[in-house]
Scaffold this motif. Sequence first.
Motif, PDB file in Angstrom:
ATOM      1  N   MET A 174       0.773  -1.367  -0.031  1.00 10.43           N
ATOM      2  CA  MET A 174       0.117   0.085   0.107  1.00 10.43           C
ATOM      3  C   MET A 174       0.930   1.283  -0.072  1.00 10.43           C
ATOM      4  N   ASN A 175       0.652   2.098  -0.839  1.00  6.45           N
ATOM      5  CA  ASN A 175       1.412   3.311  -1.012  1.00  6.45           C
ATOM      6  C   ASN A 175       0.927   4.457  -0.285  1.00  6.45           C
ATOM      7  N   GLU A 176      -0.383   4.479  -0.331  1.00  8.03           N
ATOM      8  CA  GLU A 176      -0.998   5.502   0.480  1.00  8.03           C
ATOM      9  C   GLU A 176      -2.297   5.234   1.192  1.00  8.03           C
ATOM     10  N   ILE A 177      -2.607   6.056   2.303  1.00  7.77           N
ATOM     11  CA  ILE A 177      -3.825   5.663   3.208  1.00  7.77           C
ATOM     12  C   ILE A 177      -4.387   7.005   3.250  1.00  7.77           C
ATOM     13  N   ILE A 178      -5.967   7.067   3.046  1.00  7.87           N
ATOM     14  CA  ILE A 178      -6.699   8.189   3.043  1.00  7.87           C
ATOM     15  C   ILE A 178      -7.308   8.312   4.329  1.00  7.87           C
ATOM     16  N   PHE A 179      -7.338   9.408   4.816  1.00  6.33           N
ATOM     17  CA  PHE A 179      -8.333   9.880   6.064  1.00  6.33           C
ATOM     18  C   PHE A 179      -9.425  10.810   5.600  1.00  6.33           C
ATOM     19  N   VAL A 180     -10.560  10.545   6.268  1.00  2.43           N
ATOM     20  CA  VAL A 180     -11.592  11.485   5.980  1.00  2.43           C
ATOM     21  C   VAL A 180     -11.599  12.384   7.234  1.00  2.43           C
ATOM     22  N   VAL A 181     -11.417  13.570   7.213  1.00  5.61           N
ATOM     23  CA  VAL A 181     -11.543  14.749   8.396  1.00  5.61           C
ATOM     24  C   VAL A 181     -12.580  15.359   8.472  1.00  5.61           C
ATOM     25  N   GLU A 182     -13.240  15.443   9.742  1.00  9.08           N
ATOM     26  CA  GLU A 182     -14.258  16.224   9.689  1.00  9.08           C
ATOM     27  C   GLU A 182     -14.228  17.053  11.141  1.00  9.08           C
ATOM     28  N   GLU A 183     -15.076  18.059  11.248  1.00 11.97           N
ATOM     29  CA  GLU A 183     -14.922  18.938  12.562  1.00 11.97           C
ATOM     30  C   GLU A 183     -15.983  18.105  13.343  1.00 11.97           C
ATOM     31  N   SER A 184     -15.434  18.042  14.677  1.00  9.67           N
ATOM     32  CA  SER A 184     -16.146  17.325  15.617  1.00  9.67           C
ATOM     33  C   SER A 184     -17.194  18.188  16.360  1.00  9.67           C
ATOM     34  N   ASP A 185     -18.447  17.695  16.727  1.00  6.86           N
ATOM     35  CA  ASP A 185     -19.303  18.557  17.472  1.00  6.86           C
ATOM     36  C   ASP A 185     -18.737  19.195  18.582  1.00  6.86           C
ATOM     37  N   LEU A 199      -4.973  13.591   3.833  1.00  3.43           N
ATOM     38  CA  LEU A 199      -6.216  13.822   4.805  1.00  3.43           C
ATOM     39  C   LEU A 199      -7.232  14.562   3.494  1.00  3.43           C
ATOM     40  N   HIS A 200      -8.316  14.069   3.721  1.00  2.34           N
ATOM     41  CA  HIS A 200      -9.445  14.530   3.006  1.00  2.34           C
ATOM     42  C   HIS A 200     -10.385  15.334   3.775  1.00  2.34           C
ATOM     43  N   LEU A 201     -10.330  16.584   3.849  1.00  2.61           N
ATOM     44  CA  LEU A 201     -11.051  17.520   4.686  1.00  2.61           C
ATOM     45  C   LEU A 201     -12.463  17.737   4.416  1.00  2.61           C
ATOM     46  N   VAL A 202     -13.708  17.477   4.967  1.00  5.78           N
ATOM     47  CA  VAL A 202     -14.876  17.392   4.599  1.00  5.78           C
ATOM     48  C   VAL A 202     -15.452  18.533   5.576  1.00  5.78           C
ATOM     49  N   LYS A 203     -16.171  19.393   4.930  1.00  2.00           N
ATOM     50  CA  LYS A 203     -16.875  20.416   5.684  1.00  2.00           C
ATOM     51  C   LYS A 203     -18.487  20.676   5.362  1.00  2.00           C
ATOM     52  N   ASP A 204     -19.159  20.285   6.357  1.00  2.00           N
ATOM     53  CA  ASP A 204     -20.773  20.362   6.128  1.00  2.00           C
ATOM     54  C   ASP A 204     -20.890  21.935   6.541  1.00  2.00           C
ATOM     55  N   GLU A 205     -21.943  22.567   5.508  1.00  2.00           N
ATOM     56  CA  GLU A 205     -22.398  23.681   5.819  1.00  2.00           C
ATOM     57  C   GLU A 205     -23.652  23.839   5.776  1.00  2.00           C
ATOM     58  N   VAL A 206     -24.308  24.297   6.759  1.00  2.00           N
ATOM     59  CA  VAL A 206     -26.105  24.522   6.712  1.00  2.00           C
ATOM     60  C   VAL A 206     -26.410  25.864   6.941  1.00  2.00           C
ATOM     61  N   PHE A 207     -27.366  26.179   5.885  1.00  2.00           N
ATOM     62  CA  PHE A 207     -27.856  27.392   6.264  1.00  2.00           C
ATOM     63  C   PHE A 207     -29.278  27.465   5.610  1.00  2.00           C
ATOM     64  N   ALA A 208     -29.923  28.740   5.929  1.00  2.00           N
ATOM     65  CA  ALA A 208     -31.555  28.782   5.692  1.00  2.00           C
ATOM     66  C   ALA A 208     -31.646  28.878   4.411  1.00  2.00           C
ATOM     67  N   ALA A 209     -32.742  28.195   3.681  1.00  2.00           N
ATOM     68  CA  ALA A 209     -33.154  28.445   2.275  1.00  2.00           C
ATOM     69  C   ALA A 209     -33.626  29.589   2.007  1.00  2.00           C
TER      70      ALA A 209
END
Length: 69
Positions: free
Chosen positions: A1-12, A59-69
């Motif tokens: 294995m040449n690479e390992i991928i981590f999904v990174v999220e902000e903790s609550d 490191l794959h940084l994932v950011k969820d953004e929630v806002f009013a429609a």
Amino acid sequence: MNEIIFVVEESDEGGYIAKALGTGIITEAETIEELREAVKEAVHCHYEDEATRPKMIRLHLVKDEVFAA
């Protein structure tokens, strides 16, 4: 294995959580800099044998953004 991928999220609770794809490695830290070190340490612990240890960590940084429609 040449690479390992981590999904990174902000903790609550604050900080970040990193979860490796395809393995059971999970770690967390308060800052991105601390998370990089924690991920590296977790990979070294999980893959004790240097021959099987991934050469790169992504490191794959994932950011969820929630806002009013």
